[in-house]
Design a protein around this motif. Structure first.
Motif, mmCIF file in Angstrom:
data_model
loop_
_atom_site.group_PDB
_atom_site.id
_atom_site.type_symbol
_atom_site.label_atom_id
_atom_site.label_comp_id
_atom_site.label_asym_id
_atom_site.label_seq_id
_atom_site.Cartn_x
_atom_site.Cartn_y
_atom_site.Cartn_z
ATOM 1 N N LEU A 179 0.816 -1.215 0.000
ATOM 2 C CA LEU A 179 0.000 0.000 0.000
ATOM 3 C C LEU A 179 0.853 1.270 0.000
ATOM 4 O O LEU A 179 0.679 2.166 -0.819
ATOM 5 N N THR A 180 1.822 1.334 0.908
ATOM 6 C CA THR A 180 2.647 2.544 1.023
ATOM 7 C C THR A 180 3.800 2.552 0.024
ATOM 8 O O THR A 180 4.390 3.603 -0.231
ATOM 9 N N ARG A 181 4.134 1.370 -0.527
ATOM 10 C CA ARG A 181 5.259 1.199 -1.460
ATOM 11 C C ARG A 181 6.602 1.499 -0.796
ATOM 12 O O ARG A 181 7.557 1.899 -1.459
ATOM 13 N N LYS A 182 6.686 1.310 0.510
ATOM 14 C CA LYS A 182 7.927 1.517 1.233
ATOM 15 C C LYS A 182 8.558 0.183 1.603
ATOM 16 O O LYS A 182 7.867 -0.820 1.798
ATOM 17 N N VAL A 183 9.910 0.179 1.689
ATOM 18 C CA VAL A 183 10.628 -1.029 2.077
ATOM 19 C C VAL A 183 10.369 -1.336 3.542
ATOM 20 O O VAL A 183 10.527 -0.472 4.413
ATOM 21 N N VAL A 184 9.961 -2.572 3.812
ATOM 22 C CA VAL A 184 9.751 -3.039 5.189
ATOM 23 C C VAL A 184 11.024 -3.699 5.715
ATOM 24 O O VAL A 184 11.463 -3.433 6.826
ATOM 25 N N HIS A 185 11.610 -4.569 4.893
ATOM 26 C CA HIS A 185 12.864 -5.236 5.248
ATOM 27 C C HIS A 185 13.701 -5.419 3.991
ATOM 28 O O HIS A 185 13.177 -5.778 2.930
ATOM 29 N N GLU A 186 14.983 -5.187 4.104
ATOM 30 C CA GLU A 186 15.927 -5.469 3.021
ATOM 31 C C GLU A 186 16.938 -6.461 3.558
ATOM 32 O O GLU A 186 17.726 -6.146 4.455
ATOM 33 N N ILE A 187 16.890 -7.677 3.038
ATOM 34 C CA ILE A 187 17.695 -8.766 3.574
ATOM 35 C C ILE A 187 18.982 -8.901 2.763
ATOM 36 O O ILE A 187 18.951 -8.939 1.525
ATOM 37 N N LYS A 188 20.098 -8.956 3.439
ATOM 38 C CA LYS A 188 21.384 -9.083 2.768
ATOM 39 C C LYS A 188 21.547 -10.495 2.216
ATOM 40 O O LYS A 188 21.122 -11.471 2.820
ATOM 41 N N GLY A 189 22.194 -10.593 1.052
ATOM 42 C CA GLY A 189 22.412 -11.901 0.462
ATOM 43 C C GLY A 189 23.177 -11.793 -0.835
ATOM 44 O O GLY A 189 23.436 -10.698 -1.333
ATOM 45 N N GLY A 190 23.500 -12.952 -1.398
ATOM 46 C CA GLY A 190 24.325 -12.988 -2.597
ATOM 47 C C GLY A 190 23.562 -13.194 -3.879
ATOM 48 O O GLY A 190 24.127 -13.652 -4.871
ATOM 49 N N GLY A 191 22.295 -12.852 -3.889
ATOM 50 C CA GLY A 191 21.498 -13.013 -5.098
ATOM 51 C C GLY A 191 20.429 -14.069 -4.929
ATOM 52 O O GLY A 191 20.618 -15.061 -4.208
ATOM 53 N N VAL A 192 19.293 -13.869 -5.584
ATOM 54 C CA VAL A 192 18.137 -14.756 -5.463
ATOM 55 C C VAL A 192 17.708 -15.232 -6.836
ATOM 56 O O VAL A 192 17.478 -14.425 -7.742
ATOM 57 N N TRP A 193 17.606 -16.555 -7.007
ATOM 58 C CA TRP A 193 17.056 -17.122 -8.245
ATOM 59 C C TRP A 193 15.532 -17.112 -8.210
ATOM 60 O O TRP A 193 14.874 -16.632 -9.102
ATOM 61 N N ARG A 194 14.978 -17.699 -7.160
ATOM 62 C CA ARG A 194 13.536 -17.832 -7.037
ATOM 63 C C ARG A 194 13.141 -17.605 -5.589
ATOM 64 O O ARG A 194 13.942 -17.790 -4.670
ATOM 65 N N LEU A 195 11.885 -17.238 -5.393
ATOM 66 C CA LEU A 195 11.375 -17.084 -4.039
ATOM 67 C C LEU A 195 9.883 -17.379 -4.022
ATOM 68 O O LEU A 195 9.226 -17.390 -5.062
ATOM 69 N N ALA A 196 9.363 -17.624 -2.824
ATOM 70 C CA ALA A 196 7.943 -17.948 -2.679
ATOM 71 C C ALA A 196 7.482 -17.598 -1.280
ATOM 72 O O ALA A 196 8.248 -17.701 -0.315
ATOM 73 N N TYR A 197 6.224 -17.172 -1.172
ATOM 74 C CA TYR A 197 5.566 -16.982 0.122
ATOM 75 C C TYR A 197 4.913 -18.297 0.534
ATOM 76 O O TYR A 197 4.332 -19.002 -0.292
ATOM 77 N N SER A 198 4.990 -18.622 1.818
ATOM 78 C CA SER A 198 4.250 -19.773 2.312
ATOM 79 C C SER A 198 2.756 -19.463 2.286
ATOM 80 O O SER A 198 2.355 -18.296 2.341
ATOM 81 N N PRO A 199 1.898 -20.479 2.187
ATOM 82 C CA PRO A 199 0.449 -20.250 2.093
ATOM 83 C C PRO A 199 -0.138 -19.478 3.269
ATOM 84 O O PRO A 199 -1.143 -18.781 3.111
ATOM 85 N N ASP A 200 0.476 -19.575 4.449
ATOM 86 C CA ASP A 200 -0.031 -18.832 5.604
ATOM 87 C C ASP A 200 0.630 -17.459 5.751
ATOM 88 O O ASP A 200 0.339 -16.709 6.684
ATOM 89 N N GLY A 201 1.533 -17.108 4.826
ATOM 90 C CA GLY A 201 2.189 -15.809 4.854
ATOM 91 C C GLY A 201 3.286 -15.680 5.883
ATOM 92 O O GLY A 201 3.854 -14.593 6.052
ATOM 93 N N ARG A 202 3.637 -16.766 6.559
ATOM 94 C CA ARG A 202 4.612 -16.695 7.649
ATOM 95 C C ARG A 202 6.049 -16.671 7.145
ATOM 96 O O ARG A 202 6.908 -15.987 7.710
ATOM 97 N N TRP A 203 6.320 -17.458 6.090
ATOM 98 C CA TRP A 203 7.691 -17.635 5.615
ATOM 99 C C TRP A 203 7.865 -17.128 4.197
ATOM 100 O O TRP A 203 6.942 -17.157 3.381
ATOM 101 N N ILE A 204 9.086 -16.706 3.914
ATOM 102 C CA ILE A 204 9.526 -16.471 2.537
ATOM 103 C C ILE A 204 10.678 -17.428 2.279
ATOM 104 O O ILE A 204 11.651 -17.470 3.051
#
Length: 326
Positions: free
Chosen positions: A100-125
């Protein structure tokens, strides 16, 4: 959401006879991933131009300003409640945005992401790293912190998907193998299974969790029993080049696919046959997604476009089977 800023181009002026209903223009690089919001009225897309754009489906055009990043993007996922967007960077970790606000909530450090997914309950990425770590990382969607120890896999991961109940993650790998990991134990419960002769590019669960569907650069789409790992029925064949992406309808009866042969196709999961004509995307198709009501497909391609396709154009009589005949 916000005010519209960019026009949508009509397909009539662009491609026929099997062109898209709408073409959303605004990206300046290839579109890597597309996703529907749960309301079915908005879609999001990522691109090599370092942006995420949110689109208003009905009125056309961009909804607000693009979400800017520091490097190219590979993948995107939307939380089940539609309140968060997570984008995966080629040279960084996942970035979680407030939709809604289009603001960053969290920026997680890492070496690059191929794929990602939200868990069905929204708890995990869940993320699959670009580097050859052979692990799936789980992040707490609320805090952005690691949720548990990484889940070890038997190969370099290119795609992943949560099971509908959120207890397992299926992973497809570059050597044609897939396997299923139990999240609570971190153990492999299915596979690794060598089902394809080339890279597994996409994996999805059926809505009831009984089946896994995989796509590959070997031009095939295959169906598996999600518990035993046994192949179910014959593969779906028809693409003349790499298959890059698949999506499944909410009722689990149709598969959409896209690939390097510049087409979007729809398949009957029971018969394994293509439904109607192929859609001419005009460029390589990297991502497809069914709308929540199954009436449309969106795709992202190498032409920098996001296209919307009307599945009812395949055939009224055939599409009716989707809703009433089984």
């Amino acid at each position: 959401m916000s005010t519209l800023t960019s026009p949508v181009e009509s397909s009539a002026a662009r491609r026929a006879p099997h062109g898209p209903t709408k073409v959303f223009k605004g990206h300046t690089g290839r579109v890597c991933c597309v996703a529907y919001f749960p309301d079915g009225q908005h879609i999001a897309s990522t691109s090599s131009d370092k942006t995420v754009i949110i689109w208003d489906v009905e009125r056309g055009g961009q909804d607000g300003h693009p979400l800017q990043h520091d490097c190219s993007l590979e993948w995107i996922a939307i939380s089940p409640d539609g309140r968060r967007i997570v984008s995966g960077l080629q040279a960084g970790g996942p970035v979680i945005w407030d939709a809604l606000t289009r603001k960053v909530v969290h920026e997680i450090k890492g070496g690059g992401v191929w794929r990602l997914a939200y868990s069905p309950d929204g708890r995990w990425i869940a993320t699959a790293p670009r580097v050859d770590e052979r692990v799936i990382r789980l992040w707490d969607a609320d805090t952005g912190r690691p949720g548990r120890e990484p889940l070890k896999c038997d190969g370099r991961i290119l795609c992943l998907a949560f099971s509908p109940d959120g207890s397992r993650i299926a992973a497809g790998m570059v050597d044609g193998v897939f396997q299923v990991i139990e999240i609570s134990t971190g153990k492999s419960v299915v596979g690794p299974i060598k089902g394809h002769t080339r890279t597994v590019t996409s994996v999805v669960y059926s809505p009831d969790g009984r089946l896994l569907v995989t796509a590959s650069q070997d031009k095939s789409i295959r169906v598996w029993d999600s518990k035993s790992g046994m192949e179910v029925g014959k593969p779906m064949l028809g693409h003349s080049d790499d298959v890059w992406c698949i999506s499944i309808t909410a009722d689990g009866r149709r598969i959409a696919s896209g690939g390097s042969d510049d087409t979007v196709r729809v398949w009957d999961l029971e018969t394994r046959l293509q439904v109607g004509h192929s859609f001419d995307a005009g460029g390589w198709v990297f991502s497809v997604a069914f709308s929540p009501d199954d009436r449309h497909i969106i795709s992202g391609n190498s032409l920098d476009d996001v296209a919307l396709w009307d599945t009812e154009s395949l055939s009224v009589s055939v599409f009716s089977l989707l809703r009433y005949s089984f």
